[in-house]
Design a protein around this motif. Structure first.
Motif, short mmCIF file in Angstrom:
data_model
loop_
_atom_site.label_atom_id
_atom_site.label_comp_id
_atom_site.label_asym_id
_atom_site.label_seq_id
_atom_site.Cartn_x
_atom_site.Cartn_y
_atom_site.Cartn_z
N PRO A 1 -10.21 5.05 103.54
CA PRO A 1 -10.99 6.28 103.34
C PRO A 1 -10.87 6.73 101.89
O PRO A 1 -9.95 6.34 101.17
CB PRO A 1 -10.31 7.27 104.30
N PRO A 2 -11.78 7.55 101.42
CA PRO A 2 -11.72 8.02 100.04
C PRO A 2 -10.48 8.87 99.79
O PRO A 2 -9.93 9.48 100.71
CB PRO A 2 -13.00 8.83 99.89
N ARG A 3 -10.09 8.90 98.53
CA ARG A 3 -8.95 9.73 98.14
C ARG A 3 -9.48 11.12 97.80
O ARG A 3 -10.43 11.27 97.02
CB ARG A 3 -8.24 9.14 96.94
N LEU A 4 -8.86 12.15 98.38
CA LEU A 4 -9.31 13.53 98.21
C LEU A 4 -8.24 14.32 97.47
O LEU A 4 -7.07 14.30 97.85
CB LEU A 4 -9.58 14.17 99.57
N THR A 5 -8.67 15.03 96.41
CA THR A 5 -7.73 15.81 95.61
C THR A 5 -8.31 17.18 95.35
O THR A 5 -9.41 17.31 94.78
CB THR A 5 -7.45 15.12 94.26
N ARG A 6 -7.60 18.21 95.77
CA ARG A 6 -8.01 19.58 95.46
C ARG A 6 -7.70 19.83 94.00
O ARG A 6 -6.55 19.74 93.55
CB ARG A 6 -7.25 20.54 96.36
N THR A 7 -8.72 20.16 93.20
CA THR A 7 -8.54 20.30 91.75
C THR A 7 -8.52 21.74 91.27
O THR A 7 -8.04 22.00 90.17
CB THR A 7 -9.66 19.54 91.00
N ALA A 8 -9.05 22.67 92.04
CA ALA A 8 -9.09 24.06 91.57
C ALA A 8 -9.30 25.00 92.74
O ALA A 8 -9.94 24.65 93.73
CB ALA A 8 -10.20 24.26 90.53
N VAL A 9 -8.75 26.19 92.60
CA VAL A 9 -9.02 27.28 93.55
C VAL A 9 -9.38 28.52 92.74
O VAL A 9 -8.98 28.67 91.58
CB VAL A 9 -7.81 27.59 94.46
N GLY A 10 -10.14 29.42 93.34
CA GLY A 10 -10.55 30.64 92.65
C GLY A 10 -9.47 31.70 92.68
O GLY A 10 -8.48 31.60 93.42
N GLU A 11 -9.68 32.71 91.86
CA GLU A 11 -8.78 33.86 91.86
C GLU A 11 -9.02 34.70 93.11
O GLU A 11 -10.04 34.57 93.79
CB GLU A 11 -9.00 34.71 90.61
N HIS A 12 -8.06 35.58 93.41
CA HIS A 12 -8.18 36.40 94.61
C HIS A 12 -9.39 37.31 94.51
O HIS A 12 -9.53 38.08 93.55
CB HIS A 12 -6.92 37.23 94.81
N LEU A 13 -10.29 37.20 95.48
CA LEU A 13 -11.54 37.93 95.45
C LEU A 13 -11.71 38.64 96.78
O LEU A 13 -12.03 38.01 97.80
CB LEU A 13 -12.71 36.97 95.20
N PRO B 1 4.22 22.92 87.01
CA PRO B 1 2.84 22.71 86.54
C PRO B 1 1.85 22.69 87.69
O PRO B 1 2.19 22.36 88.84
CB PRO B 1 2.90 21.33 85.85
N ARG B 2 0.62 23.05 87.37
CA ARG B 2 -0.47 22.95 88.35
C ARG B 2 -0.61 21.49 88.77
O ARG B 2 -0.57 20.58 87.96
CB ARG B 2 -1.77 23.46 87.73
N GLY B 3 -0.78 21.26 90.08
CA GLY B 3 -0.93 19.92 90.60
C GLY B 3 0.34 19.28 91.11
O GLY B 3 0.30 18.19 91.69
N THR B 4 1.49 19.95 90.92
CA THR B 4 2.75 19.41 91.44
C THR B 4 2.67 19.30 92.95
O THR B 4 2.32 20.26 93.64
CB THR B 4 3.93 20.31 91.04
N GLU B 5 2.97 18.12 93.49
CA GLU B 5 2.85 17.89 94.92
C GLU B 5 3.90 18.67 95.70
O GLU B 5 5.00 18.94 95.20
CB GLU B 5 2.97 16.40 95.24
N GLU B 6 3.53 19.02 96.95
CA GLU B 6 4.46 19.74 97.82
C GLU B 6 5.73 18.92 98.01
O GLU B 6 5.68 17.71 98.20
CB GLU B 6 3.81 20.02 99.18
N GLY B 7 6.84 19.60 97.95
CA GLY B 7 8.13 18.95 98.17
C GLY B 7 8.78 18.41 96.92
O GLY B 7 9.98 18.13 96.92
N ALA B 8 8.02 18.25 95.83
CA ALA B 8 8.59 17.73 94.58
C ALA B 8 9.41 18.82 93.91
O ALA B 8 8.92 19.93 93.69
CB ALA B 8 7.48 17.24 93.66
#
Length: 938
Positions: free
Chosen positions: A253-265, A504-511
């Motif tokens: 299956p394709p590799r999926l990466t969340r790259t950005a989220v918005g500010e609290h709105l 840093p942004r993008g650090t994986e969970e648990g690292a």
């Protein structure tokens, strides 16, 4: 003993359970851990739908009705009593609560999730229903949220007595934009409901997980032409924006990466209900007037029900919205108006998705309360918020695919308009992923996520086929931490403060990332505090130091605690390294690792209750702290007066310290915030020498208050206030000097906005006692300036309003005396002002209680008494928040008199419409100028 079965407490989890704790509804989905994601089902949740009927429904409205004693009979006890309810404060949760609240909105707790993310109020204090009368039992946003989860737990346990919910793999969803404080409070709400071990998952990721599940082995083909997916999740209280990168993966299956989220709105269905209520209000209110707060809240609830009906499949062309009267005139005063489907579509589509260009920015928020007490954004145009998000995060590549989630997208016209905007920006159509059930996709996706995680951790299962299926259907969405996290470091004078990147942004969970290159001095046995910021833009490396400049920085609740000292020692100092981790639970964790003892570490919790600590760890060696980055000449001048030198300094030179500093730094009104705090830190470090003489004490108090005013606004101000507060109990060293008392009161007035309720209450009691003694003995010089005591009392915004009302009544009585100073009118205006300068809005005096003060002000000749005129402006000022605003008739009285008295146009505008205070009026309200560039609430 052979053949014994495991006790319930020892049984392993059997289900993955996803809970969508939504602003409007709570939904629960579940799947057996030995099954497939295709087996996901919804939990029917028993709830009252009327006094006589119980139903099990898939949607539990996230509402709570705080009834009067005896109002509900015994019906509130079934299917089970709500958490926190009692005979004296009965309550009901769910569908019936929503129905009751539509008629009596003053007793309805709604949008608790939005309140849970509102940093401008104490989210653990009983403030809901917002604006309710004293006869209504109130609950905190935390308690309300916990009660919904407790209801869910009771429903699950009743349906699965052999597999209680607290033993299952529970995934609880939160908006991607929730900061660490709101996430920590969500976990606390779950703990209070008996769910101590839950995992948090971002709602857009959960919605996308559900879409992945529905592809049933066709995922690779379905995403073959997609490279960047935009998830737009518009719920009842928030709009969440997320970008997910799609990369082909050979043979899988394709590799999926969340790259950005918005500010609290804080923008969603609630705002649409408000817009519709404003649209219909002229048909219910007298010409030129607004509905009272309670009637308008009722109209909002009626419009919400009408909106849901008109946007549903097969909706009628119009519905009738009816407002009942009150008391014995319930039916006689009832009024109705038609709301058409076309009006709803026009209001929602044109109001929330108007034309916008890529790169447009939303309108700036004005300094006024909005809606029903929540800080809704000034610009309701989702299209402009989306345009800004894509300009910041898409990197020039616009999304080619979009997934829409949330109940508002039942309106086809809204979905069509949003995809139209995306197509215009991209220069071609975008593909819309089909979401067959936007109301419960988040809960289903959370259950799928929990199952996928379980299968990954348990590779050897009896159902290997199901394990393979889940991995094929639900690939992991990577991307790690959505933001970078920074620890605030002291900045150089005149420059922005600096920060060190913890994660840093993008650090994986648990690292786990340890800052091995920097050591920190940590005090054990004393409170410690870490000031943190987060940013969703840019890239950084762990340990990188950078100026905290530019946009996008979000202040987080501090990490604060008291770390125990070794046995037998009150205080100990250790060297530590910091270790950061985005935990698998979904929250930031920060640990202090003992450099000397690798087995010893301390986990720092978020101070979500506004805890104020008394010290903070320093990344600098002890000898470098005081002098680093400070203006040398100014520090030398301060050190000459308050340093360790033994030579005598003439009293005249002590008194002239301020003038000497101004010769070096310029006029003190121009001292910027970083410089002010640098000077305060120098004064604080030398506080022990402030009592050398009466002159020393007066000068120290005067300068310290000026440099720390208004007690908040800069990084580490809470720590500074805590340090300063330790001096309060010590009092004055030269208490026989009236001038020293005056400077004492001035100091605490200047920093009052940074004091919490308990601290303000102590100051209030002390100053009230001194004021009483002063007026009784007519000894105005003994305890300092009466005017300054009066001003200090009026600055106590964090105390319950009843105390300020009582003091205001005492002031009115004093004004009958011819020698009472005119500043008393100013103080009354501050006590009963509609908009606080810094404190929580729920402490504002209610309009009914403020009326007696307004009546007294209206009786004055404003042409001769400008203080009374400005006080009336403060009390009648329009905020946009109906529970705080005076009614239209009272504001009209004030406006008529302002015009007749030749009031400045800006004062008239403050009463006539929602306006920000001018710099001059803000200074008049506060009693001092603010540091350049610093803006308080209001």
């Amino acid at each position: 003993m052979t053949g014994a079965t495991a006790s319930p407490a020892d049984r392993p989890a059997r289900h993955a359970v996803g809970i969508d704790l939504g602003t409007s509804h709570t939904v629960v989905a579940h799947v057996p851990l030995d099954g497939s994601a295709l087996d996901i089902a919804l939990l029917p949740i028993p709830q009252r739908v009327s006094s006589a009927e119980l139903q099990a429904l898939p949607l539990l409205p996230s509402t709570r009705y705080q009834a009067a004693p005896g109002e509900l009979g015994e019906a509130w006890r079934a299917p089970w009593p709500p958490q926190g309810a009692s005979d004296e404060a009965p309550a009901v949760i769910g569908r019936w609560a929503r129905t009751l609240g539509a008629a009596v909105p003053g007793r309805l707790v709604a949008s608790a999730k939005s309140w849970l993310s509102h940093p401008g109020v104490d989210r653990t204090a009983p403030i809901l229903p917002w604006g309710a009368g004293e006869d209504v039992a109130k609950v905190s946003p935390l308690a309300a949220s916990s009660s919904y989860l407790a209801h869910v737990k009771a429903a699950w346990d009743a349906a699965h007595p052999d597999a209680p919910l607290h033993q299952q793999a529970v995934v609880l969803t939160v908006p991607a934009s929730f900061d660490e404080g709101a996430r920590a409070l969500t976990l606390e709400a779950a703990r209070l409901a008996g769910l101590a071990a839950v995992q948090l998952l971002e709602e857009p990721k959960a919605a996308f997980h559900d879409w992945l599940v529905l592809q049933d082995g066709q995922l690779t083909a379905q995403l073959a032409d997609s490279r960047l997916v935009l998830v737009v999740d518009v719920g009842g209280g928030t709009t969440d924006l997320t970008l997910i990168r799609v990369e082909p993966s050979p043979g899988g299956p394709p590799r999926l990466t969340r790259t950005a989220v918005g500010e609290h709105l804080m923008l969603g269905g609630d705002n649409m209900d408000l817009a519709l209520a404003h649209l219909l209000e002229p048909q219910f209110a007298p010409p030129g007037e607004r509905l009272p707060a309670a009637r308008f809240a009722q109209l909002v609830q009626r419009c919400r029900l009408a909106k849901e009906e008109l946007l549903a499949q097969g909706a009628p062309e119009s519905v009738t919205v009816t407002l009942l009267g009150g008391g014995s005139k319930l039916l006689a005063q009832a009024r109705s108006a038609a709301l058409t489907r076309a009006q709803v579509l026009q209001c929602v589509v044109e109001g929330f998705l108007p034309p916008a260009r890529l790169g447009d920015t939303p309108a700036r928020r004005q300094g006024a309360l909005r809606g029903l007490g929540l800080p809704y954004p000034a610009d309701a145009a989702i299209s402009r918020h989306l345009a800004q998000f894509l300009a910041r995060h898409a990197g020039g590549e616009l999304p080619d695919t979009v997934l829409l989630n949330g109940g508002v997208f039942h309106a086809h016209a809204l979905a069509e308009r949003l995809t139209q905007r995306l197509g215009e920006w991209r220069g071609g159509p975008v593909r819309v992923l089909h979401n067959p059930h936007p109301d419960w996709a988040v809960a289903r996706g959370a259950a799928a996520h929990g199952l996928a995680q379980y299968q990954e951790k348990k590779p050897q299962t009896p159902t290997g086929k199901a394990q393979t299926a889940i991995k094929t259907i639900v690939p992991r969405i990577g991307g790690g931490a959505a933001r970078s996290y920074w620890l605030v470091l002291p900045g150089k004078a005149g420059a922005p403060p600096q920060g060190i990147c913890l994660l840093p942004r993008g650090t994986e969970e648990g690292a786990r990332l340890t800052l091995t290159g920097r050591r920190f001095a940590l005090q054990l046995g004393q409170p410690v505090r870490f000031a943190l910021l987060a940013r969703s833009q840019g890239q950084a490396q762990a340990g990188q130091i950078a100026a905290l400049a530019g946009e996008g920085w979000v202040e987080l609740p501090p990490l604060a605690t008291v770390l125990p000292a070794p046995e037998g020692r009150a205080v100990a100092r250790v060297e530590v390294q910091l270790q950061a981790c985005m935990s698998e639970v979904g929250v930031l964790e920060l640990r202090c690792l003992d450099v000397q003892d690798a087995a010893r570490s301390w986990l720092l919790p978020f101070a979500v209750r506004g805890m104020v600590a008394s010290s903070h760890p320093s990344p600098l060696p002890e000898g470098e702290r005081e002098g680093r980055g400070q203006p040398t000449q100014a520090i030398t001048l301060i050190d000459r007066i308050f340093g360790n030198q033994t030579q005598d300094v003439p009293p005249k030179e002590v008194r002239q310290l301020r003038q000497s500093l101004e010769k070096t730094l310029g006029a003190r009104e121009s001292w910027a915030l970083p410089l002010l705090r640098t000077l305060f830190d120098a004064l604080l470090a030398r506080a022990k020498r402030r009592r050398r003489s009466p002159e020393h004490e007066r000068v120290w108090l005067n300068l310290a208050g000026w440099c720390l005013r208004p007690g908040l606004g800069a990084e580490l101000d809470a720590w500074r206030i805590a340090q300063l507060w330790q001096l309060y109990a010590q009092g004055l060293g030269h208490g026989g000097e009236g001038a020293n008392w005056t400077e004492w009161w001035v100091l605490w007035r200047r920093v009052a906005a940074g004091l919490d309720e308990a601290q303000q209450m102590q100051v209030l009691e002390d100053v009230a006692a001194c004021m009483q003694k002063t007026v009784q003995r007519n000894a105005r010089a003994r305890w300092g300036s009466y005017d300054d005591m009066l001003r200090l009392f009026a600055a106590m915004e964090a105390v319950p309003w009843q105390y300020r009302q009582e003091m205001g009544q005492w002031m009115l009585a004093r004004l009958d005396r011819p020698d009472e100073p005119m500043h008393t009118w100013w103080a009354i205006g501050r006590l009963a002002a509609r908009v606080p300068l810094a404190a929580n809005a729920h402490r504002v005096m209610p309009p009914a209680a403020a009326q007696e003060f307004l009546d007294a002000l209206l009786a004055q000749d404003w042409r001769r008494n400008e203080h009374a005129m400005f006080a009336a402006v403060q009390i009648a000022r329009m905020t946009g928040e109906r529970t705080l605003d005076l009614d239209d008739a009272q504001r009209a009285r004030v406006l008529d008199k302002l015009r007749a008295s030749g009031a400045p146009e800006r004062w008239i505008a403050l009463v006539a419409q929602v306006q920000e205070l001018s710099l001059e009026d803000r200074q008049r309200s506060l009693g001092d100028s603010l540091p350049p560039g610093l803006v308080l609430v209001g």
